[in-house]
Motif scaffolding. Structure first.
Motif, PDB file in Angstrom:
ATOM      1  N   TYR A  53       0.834  -1.202   0.000  1.00  0.00           N
ATOM      2  CA  TYR A  53       0.000   0.000   0.000  1.00  0.00           C
ATOM      3  C   TYR A  53       0.873   1.257   0.000  1.00  0.00           C
ATOM      4  O   TYR A  53       0.634   2.180  -0.783  1.00  0.00           O
ATOM      5  CB  TYR A  53      -0.938   0.001   1.211  1.00  0.00           C
ATOM      6  N   CYS A  54       1.881   1.284   0.869  1.00  0.00           N
ATOM      7  CA  CYS A  54       2.774   2.457   0.941  1.00  0.00           C
ATOM      8  C   CYS A  54       3.478   2.681  -0.398  1.00  0.00           C
ATOM      9  O   CYS A  54       3.589   3.815  -0.866  1.00  0.00           O
ATOM     10  CB  CYS A  54       3.795   2.280   2.069  1.00  0.00           C
ATOM     11  N   PHE A  55       3.948   1.591  -1.019  1.00  0.00           N
ATOM     12  CA  PHE A  55       4.613   1.709  -2.311  1.00  0.00           C
ATOM     13  C   PHE A  55       3.668   2.274  -3.365  1.00  0.00           C
ATOM     14  O   PHE A  55       4.018   3.209  -4.100  1.00  0.00           O
ATOM     15  CB  PHE A  55       5.173   0.350  -2.753  1.00  0.00           C
ATOM     16  N   LEU A  56       2.464   1.709  -3.462  1.00  0.00           N
ATOM     17  CA  LEU A  56       1.498   2.191  -4.452  1.00  0.00           C
ATOM     18  C   LEU A  56       1.097   3.638  -4.188  1.00  0.00           C
ATOM     19  O   LEU A  56       0.986   4.441  -5.123  1.00  0.00           O
ATOM     20  CB  LEU A  56       0.248   1.307  -4.454  1.00  0.00           C
ATOM     21  N   HIS A  57       0.893   3.966  -2.939  1.00  0.00           N
ATOM     22  CA  HIS A  57       0.529   5.328  -2.558  1.00  0.00           C
ATOM     23  C   HIS A  57       1.602   6.310  -3.023  1.00  0.00           C
ATOM     24  O   HIS A  57       1.292   7.359  -3.596  1.00  0.00           O
ATOM     25  CB  HIS A  57       0.335   5.377  -1.033  1.00  0.00           C
ATOM     26  N   SER A  58       2.863   5.982  -2.784  1.00  0.00           N
ATOM     27  CA  SER A  58       3.970   6.855  -3.200  1.00  0.00           C
ATOM     28  C   SER A  58       4.112   6.898  -4.709  1.00  0.00           C
ATOM     29  O   SER A  58       4.309   7.971  -5.295  1.00  0.00           O
ATOM     30  CB  SER A  58       5.286   6.376  -2.582  1.00  0.00           C
ATOM     31  N   ALA A  59       4.034   5.739  -5.342  1.00  0.00           N
ATOM     32  CA  ALA A  59       4.204   5.682  -6.800  1.00  0.00           C
ATOM     33  C   ALA A  59       3.129   6.499  -7.503  1.00  0.00           C
ATOM     34  O   ALA A  59       3.424   7.258  -8.434  1.00  0.00           O
ATOM     35  CB  ALA A  59       4.172   4.232  -7.279  1.00  0.00           C
TER      36      ALA A  59
ATOM     37  N   ARG B 150      -0.321  22.726   9.218  1.00  0.00           N
ATOM     38  CA  ARG B 150      -0.293  22.680   7.760  1.00  0.00           C
ATOM     39  C   ARG B 150      -0.918  21.396   7.203  1.00  0.00           C
ATOM     40  O   ARG B 150      -1.347  21.365   6.061  1.00  0.00           O
ATOM     41  CB  ARG B 150       1.163  22.784   7.270  1.00  0.00           C
ATOM     42  N   HIS B 151      -0.968  20.363   8.013  1.00  0.00           N
ATOM     43  CA  HIS B 151      -1.463  19.065   7.531  1.00  0.00           C
ATOM     44  C   HIS B 151      -2.495  18.486   8.502  1.00  0.00           C
ATOM     45  O   HIS B 151      -2.247  17.462   9.155  1.00  0.00           O
ATOM     46  CB  HIS B 151      -0.287  18.102   7.349  1.00  0.00           C
ATOM     47  N   PRO B 152      -3.672  19.108   8.576  1.00  0.00           N
ATOM     48  CA  PRO B 152      -4.674  18.638   9.541  1.00  0.00           C
ATOM     49  C   PRO B 152      -5.194  17.228   9.253  1.00  0.00           C
ATOM     50  O   PRO B 152      -5.509  16.489  10.191  1.00  0.00           O
ATOM     51  CB  PRO B 152      -5.795  19.673   9.433  1.00  0.00           C
ATOM     52  N   LEU B 153      -5.261  16.831   7.989  1.00  0.00           N
ATOM     53  CA  LEU B 153      -5.719  15.477   7.682  1.00  0.00           C
ATOM     54  C   LEU B 153      -4.743  14.445   8.238  1.00  0.00           C
ATOM     55  O   LEU B 153      -5.151  13.433   8.806  1.00  0.00           O
ATOM     56  CB  LEU B 153      -5.904  15.284   6.173  1.00  0.00           C
ATOM     57  N   TYR B 154      -3.458  14.694   8.082  1.00  0.00           N
ATOM     58  CA  TYR B 154      -2.463  13.757   8.607  1.00  0.00           C
ATOM     59  C   TYR B 154      -2.510  13.725  10.136  1.00  0.00           C
ATOM     60  O   TYR B 154      -2.410  12.653  10.737  1.00  0.00           O
ATOM     61  CB  TYR B 154      -1.058  14.122   8.134  1.00  0.00           C
ATOM     62  N   LEU B 155      -2.653  14.878  10.757  1.00  0.00           N
ATOM     63  CA  LEU B 155      -2.764  14.915  12.220  1.00  0.00           C
ATOM     64  C   LEU B 155      -3.965  14.101  12.683  1.00  0.00           C
ATOM     65  O   LEU B 155      -3.856  13.264  13.589  1.00  0.00           O
ATOM     66  CB  LEU B 155      -2.875  16.360  12.715  1.00  0.00           C
ATOM     67  N   ALA B 156      -5.107  14.312  12.060  1.00  0.00           N
ATOM     68  CA  ALA B 156      -6.319  13.576  12.428  1.00  0.00           C
ATOM     69  C   ALA B 156      -6.134  12.073  12.187  1.00  0.00           C
ATOM     70  O   ALA B 156      -6.548  11.250  13.010  1.00  0.00           O
ATOM     71  CB  ALA B 156      -7.517  14.098  11.636  1.00  0.00           C
TER      72      ALA B 156
ATOM     73  N   ILE C 296       4.708   2.288  11.342  1.00  0.00           N
ATOM     74  CA  ILE C 296       5.079   2.322   9.919  1.00  0.00           C
ATOM     75  C   ILE C 296       4.297   3.414   9.186  1.00  0.00           C
ATOM     76  O   ILE C 296       4.875   4.196   8.421  1.00  0.00           O
ATOM     77  CB  ILE C 296       4.840   0.945   9.254  1.00  0.00           C
ATOM     78  N   ILE C 297       3.002   3.489   9.422  1.00  0.00           N
ATOM     79  CA  ILE C 297       2.177   4.492   8.744  1.00  0.00           C
ATOM     80  C   ILE C 297       2.604   5.906   9.131  1.00  0.00           C
ATOM     81  O   ILE C 297       2.715   6.791   8.278  1.00  0.00           O
ATOM     82  CB  ILE C 297       0.677   4.259   9.036  1.00  0.00           C
ATOM     83  N   ILE C 298       2.870   6.128  10.398  1.00  0.00           N
ATOM     84  CA  ILE C 298       3.270   7.464  10.850  1.00  0.00           C
ATOM     85  C   ILE C 298       4.624   7.846  10.264  1.00  0.00           C
ATOM     86  O   ILE C 298       4.783   8.956   9.728  1.00  0.00           O
ATOM     87  CB  ILE C 298       3.251   7.551  12.385  1.00  0.00           C
ATOM     88  N   VAL C 299       5.606   6.946  10.323  1.00  0.00           N
ATOM     89  CA  VAL C 299       6.933   7.246   9.764  1.00  0.00           C
ATOM     90  C   VAL C 299       6.825   7.474   8.255  1.00  0.00           C
ATOM     91  O   VAL C 299       7.377   8.449   7.718  1.00  0.00           O
ATOM     92  CB  VAL C 299       7.940   6.120  10.093  1.00  0.00           C
ATOM     93  N   TYR C 300       6.095   6.608   7.566  1.00  0.00           N
ATOM     94  CA  TYR C 300       5.906   6.756   6.121  1.00  0.00           C
ATOM     95  C   TYR C 300       5.277   8.111   5.789  1.00  0.00           C
ATOM     96  O   TYR C 300       5.705   8.806   4.865  1.00  0.00           O
ATOM     97  CB  TYR C 300       5.021   5.611   5.604  1.00  0.00           C
ATOM     98  N   THR C 301       4.271   8.499   6.553  1.00  0.00           N
ATOM     99  CA  THR C 301       3.566   9.751   6.283  1.00  0.00           C
ATOM    100  C   THR C 301       4.443  10.962   6.565  1.00  0.00           C
ATOM    101  O   THR C 301       4.436  11.923   5.790  1.00  0.00           O
ATOM    102  CB  THR C 301       2.256   9.826   7.100  1.00  0.00           C
TER     103      THR C 301
END
Length: 187
Positions: free
Chosen positions: A5-11, A114-120, A143-148
């Motif tokens: 998922y992380c790979f596809l999201h980034s790609a 600056r990134h309220p969606l990520y904070l939420a 993993i999700i937090i570090v990736y984001t």
């Protein structure tokens, strides 16, 4: 599954991939962003559903106080995610843009972070990992937090490129994720 998922999201967020897909699928910028965000949202929902069903060792058993705090985090995160997603989808659908040039959102909650969606999303993910404190869920949350956070760095480079000094000034006066912490991520 999470790494895929992380790979596809980034790609799919990469400029070169986005341009190729937009051309092949004959999509406008707005349509591609909408499809990309729907993919991200659906993927996150699938990840959460998958993760809460994995059997792995329990780290601790939450007490009543933990459940109350986690409930507040969960409700806050879910509410923030819902508000941000609805706002972003309305903007991408054109309901609010009315053909105007894309502008940087700096009002409302964006005055504080600056990134309220990520904070939420972080609040929501942390609450889920706390409610279901299994090794797999905590590892996935990390993993999700570090990736984001890494993704935010690259996203902010694009925003500086797009909006220049206007964005740099916004970075200086507005926290990235935690209100009151105004350290800027990109140069």
């Amino acid at each position: 599954m999470l790494i895929t998922y992380c790979f596809l999201h980034s790609a799919l967020a990469a400029t070169a991939v986005r341009n190729v897909l937009k051309k092949k699928l004959r999509l406008s910028d707005r349509a591609y962003r909408l499809a990309y965000n729907l993919f991200a949202l659906a993927g996150l929902i699938c990840m959460i559903c998958f993760l809460v069903t994995i059997k792995s060792p329990r780290i601790y058993t939450p007490g009543m106080a933990a459940y109350i705090i986690l409930g507040i985090l969960l409700a806050t995160g879910l509410s923030g995610m819902t508000i941000c997603v609805m706002k972003y989808f309305r903007q991408m659908s054109g309901i609010r843009l009315n053909g105007q040039r894309e502008k940087l959102e700096i009002s409302g909650i964006h005055r504080y972070v600056r990134h309220p969606l990520y904070l939420a999303t972080f609040l929501f993910i942390i609450a889920i990992a706390g409610y279901f404190p299994f090794v797999s869920n905590v590892l996935a949350a990390v993993i999700i937090i570090v990736y984001t956070v890494i993704g935010i760095y690259f996203e902010e480079l694009k925003l500086v490129d797009k909006f220049g000094d206007y964005y740099r000034n916004y970075q200086k006066r507005t926290a990235m994720l935690i209100p009151g912490l105004k350290k800027k991520v990109s140069g």
